[in-house]
Design a protein around this motif. Structure first.
Motif, PDB file in Angstrom:
ATOM      1  N   GLY A  11      39.848  39.631  33.392  1.00 41.11           N
ATOM      2  CA  GLY A  11      40.707  38.501  33.702  1.00 41.11           C
ATOM      3  C   GLY A  11      42.006  38.875  34.390  1.00 41.11           C
ATOM      4  N   HIS A  12      42.165  40.148  34.754  1.00 39.28           N
ATOM      5  CA  HIS A  12      43.377  40.567  35.459  1.00 39.28           C
ATOM      6  C   HIS A  12      43.288  40.148  36.922  1.00 39.28           C
ATOM      7  CE1 HIS A  12      43.952  44.020  32.351  1.00 39.28           C
ATOM      8  NE2 HIS A  12      43.901  42.826  31.804  1.00 39.28           N
ATOM      9  N   ARG A  13      44.427  39.824  37.497  1.00 37.09           N
ATOM     10  CA  ARG A  13      44.521  39.504  38.918  1.00 37.09           C
ATOM     11  C   ARG A  13      45.499  40.500  39.546  1.00 37.09           C
ATOM     12  NH1 ARG A  13      45.217  34.693  36.341  1.00 37.09           N
ATOM     13  NH2 ARG A  13      47.403  34.654  36.937  1.00 37.09           N
ATOM     14  N   LEU A  14      44.983  41.330  40.438  1.00 40.57           N
ATOM     15  CA  LEU A  14      45.776  42.381  41.056  1.00 40.57           C
ATOM     16  C   LEU A  14      45.874  42.126  42.547  1.00 40.57           C
ATOM     17  CD1 LEU A  14      43.910  45.314  39.294  1.00 40.57           C
ATOM     18  CD2 LEU A  14      45.885  44.046  38.439  1.00 40.57           C
ATOM     19  N   ILE A  15      47.079  42.171  43.087  1.00 36.67           N
ATOM     20  CA  ILE A  15      47.283  41.951  44.517  1.00 36.67           C
ATOM     21  C   ILE A  15      47.551  43.296  45.170  1.00 36.67           C
ATOM     22  CG2 ILE A  15      48.786  40.904  46.256  1.00 36.67           C
ATOM     23  CD1 ILE A  15      49.211  38.585  44.278  1.00 36.67           C
ATOM     24  N   GLU A  61      33.937  46.886  37.691  1.00 34.61           N
ATOM     25  CA  GLU A  61      34.992  46.123  37.040  1.00 34.61           C
ATOM     26  C   GLU A  61      35.438  44.911  37.862  1.00 34.61           C
ATOM     27  OE1 GLU A  61      38.318  48.428  35.416  1.00 34.61           O
ATOM     28  OE2 GLU A  61      37.153  50.193  35.973  1.00 34.61           O
ATOM     29  N   ILE A  62      35.205  44.960  39.175  1.00 34.24           N
ATOM     30  CA  ILE A  62      35.693  43.905  40.066  1.00 34.24           C
ATOM     31  C   ILE A  62      34.731  42.728  40.057  1.00 34.24           C
ATOM     32  CG2 ILE A  62      36.307  43.328  42.435  1.00 34.24           C
ATOM     33  CD1 ILE A  62      37.031  46.304  42.794  1.00 34.24           C
ATOM     34  N   LEU A  63      35.262  41.577  39.752  1.00 30.78           N
ATOM     35  CA  LEU A  63      34.472  40.359  39.706  1.00 30.78           C
ATOM     36  C   LEU A  63      34.487  39.647  41.053  1.00 30.78           C
ATOM     37  CD1 LEU A  63      32.862  38.615  37.704  1.00 30.78           C
ATOM     38  CD2 LEU A  63      34.981  37.390  37.233  1.00 30.78           C
ATOM     39  N   ARG A  64      35.664  39.572  41.659  1.00 31.36           N
ATOM     40  CA  ARG A  64      35.819  38.817  42.899  1.00 31.36           C
ATOM     41  C   ARG A  64      36.967  39.397  43.712  1.00 31.36           C
ATOM     42  NH1 ARG A  64      37.136  34.078  40.563  1.00 31.36           N
ATOM     43  NH2 ARG A  64      34.994  33.962  39.870  1.00 31.36           N
ATOM     44  N   ILE A  65      36.826  39.380  45.042  1.00 35.34           N
ATOM     45  CA  ILE A  65      37.882  39.794  45.965  1.00 35.34           C
ATOM     46  C   ILE A  65      38.035  38.687  46.988  1.00 35.34           C
ATOM     47  CG2 ILE A  65      38.642  41.493  47.671  1.00 35.34           C
ATOM     48  CD1 ILE A  65      36.731  43.497  46.365  1.00 35.34           C
ATOM     49  N   GLU A  74      50.126  37.651  40.169  1.00 33.72           N
ATOM     50  CA  GLU A  74      49.445  38.767  39.518  1.00 33.72           C
ATOM     51  C   GLU A  74      49.433  38.542  38.014  1.00 33.72           C
ATOM     52  OE1 GLU A  74      49.439  42.866  41.363  1.00 33.72           O
ATOM     53  OE2 GLU A  74      51.515  42.251  41.621  1.00 33.72           O
ATOM     54  N   TYR A  75      48.405  39.068  37.375  1.00 33.96           N
ATOM     55  CA  TYR A  75      48.319  39.056  35.920  1.00 33.96           C
ATOM     56  C   TYR A  75      47.808  40.409  35.478  1.00 33.96           C
ATOM     57  CZ  TYR A  75      46.908  37.993  31.168  1.00 33.96           C
ATOM     58  OH  TYR A  75      46.762  38.022  29.807  1.00 33.96           O
ATOM     59  N   ASP A  76      48.673  41.188  34.881  1.00 37.42           N
ATOM     60  CA  ASP A  76      48.313  42.517  34.396  1.00 37.42           C
ATOM     61  C   ASP A  76      49.094  42.779  33.111  1.00 37.42           C
ATOM     62  OD1 ASP A  76      47.567  45.119  33.998  1.00 37.42           O
ATOM     63  OD2 ASP A  76      48.101  45.813  36.002  1.00 37.42           O
ATOM     64  N   PRO A  77      48.555  42.357  31.963  1.00 34.80           N
ATOM     65  CA  PRO A  77      49.298  42.504  30.715  1.00 34.80           C
ATOM     66  C   PRO A  77      49.613  43.947  30.324  1.00 34.80           C
ATOM     67  CG  PRO A  77      47.063  41.726  30.298  1.00 34.80           C
ATOM     68  CD  PRO A  77      47.253  41.752  31.777  1.00 34.80           C
ATOM     69  N   HIS A  78      48.838  44.912  30.838  1.00 32.14           N
ATOM     70  CA  HIS A  78      49.118  46.328  30.545  1.00 32.14           C
ATOM     71  C   HIS A  78      50.490  46.737  31.074  1.00 32.14           C
ATOM     72  CE1 HIS A  78      45.106  46.854  29.040  1.00 32.14           C
ATOM     73  NE2 HIS A  78      44.576  46.452  30.190  1.00 32.14           N
TER      74      HIS A  78
END
Length: 83
Positions: A11-15, A61-65, A74-78
């Motif tokens: 569920g992370h969103r990385l740009i 690990e990648i669901l969609r690009i 972006e969403y990266d709780p780590h």
């Protein structure tokens, strides 16, 4: 190169921008593989433009690009981003 939004299975969103890894980065990934006893590792190196760092994501690990829009965040709780 155009910024893309990488959505992961967690569920992370990385740009960032997909980049060709340097020899040092390749050696680091291969060394990690050997230490963990992993088999073949198919990865994407992403330069996270807003953080100015390169990360490695396994292709499984990648669901969609998709291209980034002005509404994307972006969403990266780590890293404490988007909490």
């Amino acid at each position: 190169m155009k910024e893309m939004l990488f959505e992961t299975r967690e569920g992370h969103r990385l740009i960032g921008i997909s980049v060709e890894p340097t020899n040092e980065q390749k050696a680091l990934v291969i060394g990690t593989q050997r230490q963990l006893g992993m088999g073949a590792f198919d990865a994407v190196f992403i330069h996270r433009t807003r953080l100015n760092r390169v990360i490695v994501l396994g292709k499984e690990e990648i669901l969609r690009i998709r291209p980034v829009t002005v509404f994307d965040t972006e969403y990266d709780p780590h890293l404490g981003i988007g909490e």
